[in-house]
Structures are given as C-alpha cells and as structure tokens.
Design a protein around this motif. Structure first.
Motif, PDB file in Angstrom:
ATOM      1  N   UNK A 151       0.860  -1.175   0.000  1.00 19.86           N
ATOM      2  CA  UNK A 151       0.000   0.000   0.000  1.00 19.86           C
ATOM      3  C   UNK A 151       0.898   1.226   0.000  1.00 19.86           C
ATOM      4  N   UNK A 152       0.686   2.100  -0.996  1.00 20.98           N
ATOM      5  CA  UNK A 152       1.483   3.308  -1.153  1.00 20.98           C
ATOM      6  C   UNK A 152       0.649   4.549  -0.832  1.00 20.98           C
ATOM      7  N   UNK A 153       1.302   5.571  -0.282  1.00 24.20           N
ATOM      8  CA  UNK A 153       0.693   6.873  -0.105  1.00 24.20           C
ATOM      9  C   UNK A 153       1.465   7.916  -0.887  1.00 24.20           C
ATOM     10  N   UNK A 154       0.745   8.859  -1.516  1.00 25.31           N
ATOM     11  CA  UNK A 154       1.365   9.927  -2.294  1.00 25.31           C
ATOM     12  C   UNK A 154       0.787  11.260  -1.841  1.00 25.31           C
ATOM     13  N   UNK A 179      11.125  11.204  -4.225  1.00 22.08           N
ATOM     14  CA  UNK A 179      12.461  11.546  -3.744  1.00 22.08           C
ATOM     15  C   UNK A 179      13.332  10.296  -3.817  1.00 22.08           C
ATOM     16  N   UNK A 180      14.381  10.362  -4.606  1.00 24.29           N
ATOM     17  CA  UNK A 180      15.245   9.199  -4.754  1.00 24.29           C
ATOM     18  C   UNK A 180      14.565   8.112  -5.565  1.00 24.29           C
ATOM     19  N   UNK A 181      14.736   6.875  -5.134  1.00 23.68           N
ATOM     20  CA  UNK A 181      14.246   5.730  -5.885  1.00 23.68           C
ATOM     21  C   UNK A 181      12.899   5.219  -5.398  1.00 23.68           C
ATOM     22  N   UNK A 182      12.370   5.795  -4.321  1.00 24.36           N
ATOM     23  CA  UNK A 182      11.108   5.328  -3.759  1.00 24.36           C
ATOM     24  C   UNK A 182       9.976   6.195  -4.302  1.00 24.36           C
ATOM     25  N   UNK A 183       8.940   5.595  -4.935  1.00 22.88           N
ATOM     26  CA  UNK A 183       7.909   6.404  -5.592  1.00 22.88           C
ATOM     27  C   UNK A 183       7.020   7.204  -4.661  1.00 22.88           C
ATOM     28  N   UNK A 184       6.825   6.728  -3.432  1.00 27.64           N
ATOM     29  CA  UNK A 184       5.951   7.410  -2.481  1.00 27.64           C
ATOM     30  C   UNK A 184       6.217   6.899  -1.081  1.00 27.64           C
ATOM     31  N   UNK A 185       5.245   7.032  -0.200  1.00 25.86           N
ATOM     32  CA  UNK A 185       5.361   6.522   1.155  1.00 25.86           C
ATOM     33  C   UNK A 185       4.861   5.079   1.175  1.00 25.86           C
ATOM     34  N   UNK A 186       5.714   4.158   1.531  1.00 26.91           N
ATOM     35  CA  UNK A 186       5.318   2.758   1.611  1.00 26.91           C
ATOM     36  C   UNK A 186       4.722   2.505   2.992  1.00 26.91           C
ATOM     37  N   UNK A 187       3.395   2.322   3.043  1.00 24.58           N
ATOM     38  CA  UNK A 187       2.731   2.103   4.323  1.00 24.58           C
ATOM     39  C   UNK A 187       2.944   0.681   4.817  1.00 24.58           C
TER      40      UNK A 187
END
Length: 303
Positions: A191-194, A206-214
């Motif tokens: 589950x990702x948060x943007x 930011x960097x290589x991570x597309x969003x916040x990994x919940x």
C-alpha cells in the motif's frame, strides 16, 4: 464481529456504493452489469456493461462512473468463481458513465496520450470533481502489463497519467481533506501513499522510492480495492487470507477476517455514523453487511 449476508448469487461483485435510500449499487464483473441490491436482498440490473465492469463511484452529477477492465476469462476452483487473463475478443479497457435514471452508458476514455487503457480497476472522486483511477493492466501466461494511476475529468475533456509504472495497481482512495492518495498493488501486497500538491498532481518522488510505503503484507497475500476510514487509515481488501486489512501511516496493520471466501475484494461505508460497512466476497458471489469498529470517511459525492 457479526457479518450478515445481504445478497448471494452475484456474479463476482465489486465496486460497492452505499446509497442514501439503503440500497447498494455494485458491479457484477462476470455478469457484465451494474446492479442495485436492495436491503431485502432483491437485485435490479441498472445497465448492461459488456467487458468487465470493475470499480464504481458516484460523480458530482449523480451518475455512476465505472472502470471497465475489458473482461476476463473465468474458471472454477474449489467452488469459487475466479478471473484470469484477457478473454477472446478483448479490445482494451475504458472509463464509462452510467445515467441512473435511464441506464444509458457513455464511454468517456479508452486511452491516454494515445496509449490504450488496459484494465481500469478502481476510482475515487476528489472535492474538485475530478477522479483518480487505477489501471491494473492485463496478464497472460507469458507477460504482464505495467500498471499506473491516472486523473481525469468526468465530462471526458481531460485525462493524464499521474504516476507509473507500478505493479498491478488496484485499489485507490483519498485521505482526509484530499491531502494524500493511496494506491494498493495486488501482486506486491503493498500500500502506497502519495502527497497531493494540486488536483491530479502529486509530489515528485524523492530518490528511488515512488511514495510513502505504508506496508508490504507478509506471506502470500494479494491486495484488491480499498476504502478510507475517517481516521486516515486504509481499509484494503486482502485476497487469499480473505478479509480486510486496516493499514496506518505508522505502518500498523489490523486484520479482520470475512467468512468463507478467500476472494474478498472491496468494502464501502455508509449510514448515519459511517460505521455501516458492505463487503464484496466475490468468489462466492456474496454481499455482506456489518458494523465496522471504526467510522469510514465520507465520500465527496454519493447517491
């Protein structure tokens, strides 16, 4: 928790919408219909939707907007009716509008920037009246499309890709005050948060991570559609384990098991206190009702 069977005999139900009159509007993917289920369990077909009607939501004009995944092949496994792959005659996916008064169906989008939509899956409207939707893609025995999520206007005037590629993007929802958009990936169990900067726009990765990994769920658990709680936590339907996983920004998870079906695909909220929940158990074709332990987040538009 007590689960009550509101309706059985549905043909892979998904996309439930809690209506003010007590009914639930949902899609039947295998039957290829938009269907209304009344509180007494009676079923009423609103519209025929050839292909694979999937996620559904009420728009600002009171119509139902539907993600059509283009259809599946179907097989039976241990008494469950399950989808896989693209059917013979598959031509692509689309976003459709259904007039609730007449049942008239209009196709709004079948491509974005010249690239065809492959398997639109779930959608949610923001306060500005636009909608975010996911495209899961399509799979065969030998390959799988990349997924992504998009933003579009309900009048058919504009569509753009918000972020991709992703892996089997499925459920999508908006947090309180439309500050974040949340996306579930089926095959990764993530589950990702943007963070949203403007309607249809997210903060650059930011960097290589597309969003916040919940969260990334352990073991073999696949994710389907989702809905939001008023406290900002994500309720995501969890396949194989057969229930709803509540996921927080603090990476916490809480699992609520749903009876007798490993293919629990969606949840929606309604009622005066937003604690009435309706859950689609798609493998067995069942719509459940229960009283949820936490209040759901009220959608911007509803019937």
């Amino acid at each position: 928790m007590k689960f009550t069977k509101l309706c059985e005999g549905l043909e892979f139900p998904e996309g439930p919408i809690a209506m003010a009159d007590g009914s639930v509007i949902l899609v039947e993917i295998k039957r290829q219909t938009l269907t209304r289920v009344w509180p007494d369990g009676r079923k009423e077909v609103i519209a025929e939707l050839p292909g694979g009607p999937n996620g559904a939501a009420i728009g600002p004009d009171g119509a139902v907007y539907v993600c059509n995944n283009g259809g599946f092949n179907w097989y039976e496994h241990d008494g469950l009716d399950l989808p896989h792959g693209a059917p013979e005659g598959y031509t692509g996916g689309s976003i459709q509008r259904v007039d609730l008064d007449t049942g008239a169906v209009t196709t709004l989008y079948s491509e974005c920037d010249g690239a065809p939509l492959r398997g639109p899956n779930d959608l949610v409207f923001d306060a500005a009246g636009g909608f975010y939707f996911t495209d899961l893609g399509k799979s065969t025995r030998t390959h799988m499309d990349h997924g992504a999520f998009y933003y579009a206007q309900p009048d058919g005037s504009h569509i753009h890709r918000v972020y991709g590629p992703m892996i089997t993007t499925n459920g999508i929802g908006l947090g309180p005050q439309d500050k974040s958009v949340y996306v579930a990936e089926t095959r990764t169990g993530r589950v990702w948060g943007f963070d949203i900067t403007a309607p249809g726009q997210i903060e650059k990765p930011k960097g290589l991570v597309p969003g916040r990994l919940l969260t990334t769920l352990p073991d073999y658990q696949l994710l389907d559609s989702l809905a939001m709680q008023a406290d900002g936590r994500v309720c995501v339907a969890t396949l194989i384990s057969g229930g709803i996983t509540i996921v927080g920004e603090d990476h916490s998870t809480e699992f609520i098991k749903v009876p007798d079906d490993p293919y629990v695909t969606n949840i929606c909220f309604g009622g005066a206190d937003m604690r009435d929940a309706w859950i689609t158990a798609s493998g067995t074709g069942t719509l459940y009702h229960c009283r949820w332990p936490h209040a759901g987040l009220k959608l911007h538009f509803n019937g």
